[in-house]
Each structure stands twice: as C-alpha cells, then as structure tokens.
Design a protein around this motif. Structure first.
Motif: not given
Length: 104
Positions: A21-49
């Motif tokens: 997949y080209p980078e355009e697909v990454l940005l189109e489908k997962f752009g929000g997550m991709y940008r969040a991780f660029q700013y240091g957001a933690p892994p998105h596994g949820g907070i079970a407790p």
C-alpha cells in the motif's frame, strides 16, 4: 495494519509498504492514528482496569467522553479516525464478503 504492535509511525509505514500500500492509503485510512503516534501517543490497547472511569470520577465529570482519549460522538463516529468509513469493493473481496443491498 493498525494493530497494537504498530504504535510507532515508522513501523506502521513499513507494514503498509510491505503489504503493497502506498503512503497515501496509510494517511487516508489511519491518518489520525499515524499522526497521534508521531506526537507520542501510547499504544491503543485500551485500559482494562477502568482507569478512564476513575479519571472521570476524579475530574467530577458526568460523561466519559470528556476524559476518554478517542471519544465517539452521539452517532458512534470517531471523528479523529474518521470511523466508521466506507469500505472499498476490494476490501470486501479480500474478506469474502458480498453485499446484497436493495436498489436505491
């Protein structure tokens, strides 16, 4: 491609590249997550407790959406991730899903 192991932007980009997949697909489908991780957001596994609910109580909030990291609106849409979104015919074929929708 948006799995919990892909919490580093460079790993996400490489996974898309390997999948063809080209980078355009990454940005189109997962752009929000991709940008969040660029700013240091933690892994998105949820907070079970239930830490998010404890934070809600500590902040004296009555609505979980006020403290949760990726809130959804009243139509169950995640505006940061633009989800849910339309799937392509190719994605449906890959999953062997056929839609039998009524004519418009």
């Amino acid at each position: 491609m948006g799995a919990i192991r892909n919490h580093r932007p460079e790993v996400m980009k490489k996974a898309f590249e390997i999948a063809g997949y080209p980078e355009e697909v990454l940005l189109e489908k997962f752009g929000g997550m991709y940008r969040a991780f660029q700013y240091g957001a933690p892994p998105h596994g949820g907070i079970a407790p239930g830490v998010d609910r404890i934070v809600m109580l500590l902040c004296n909030e009555t609505n979980l959406r006020e403290v949760v990291l990726f809130p959804m609106n009243q139509q169950a849409q995640d505006l940061l991730m633009a989800a849910p979104s339309e799937v392509t015919p190719k994605q449906l074929r890959e999953l062997h899903i056929r839609l039998n929708l009524p004519e418009a």
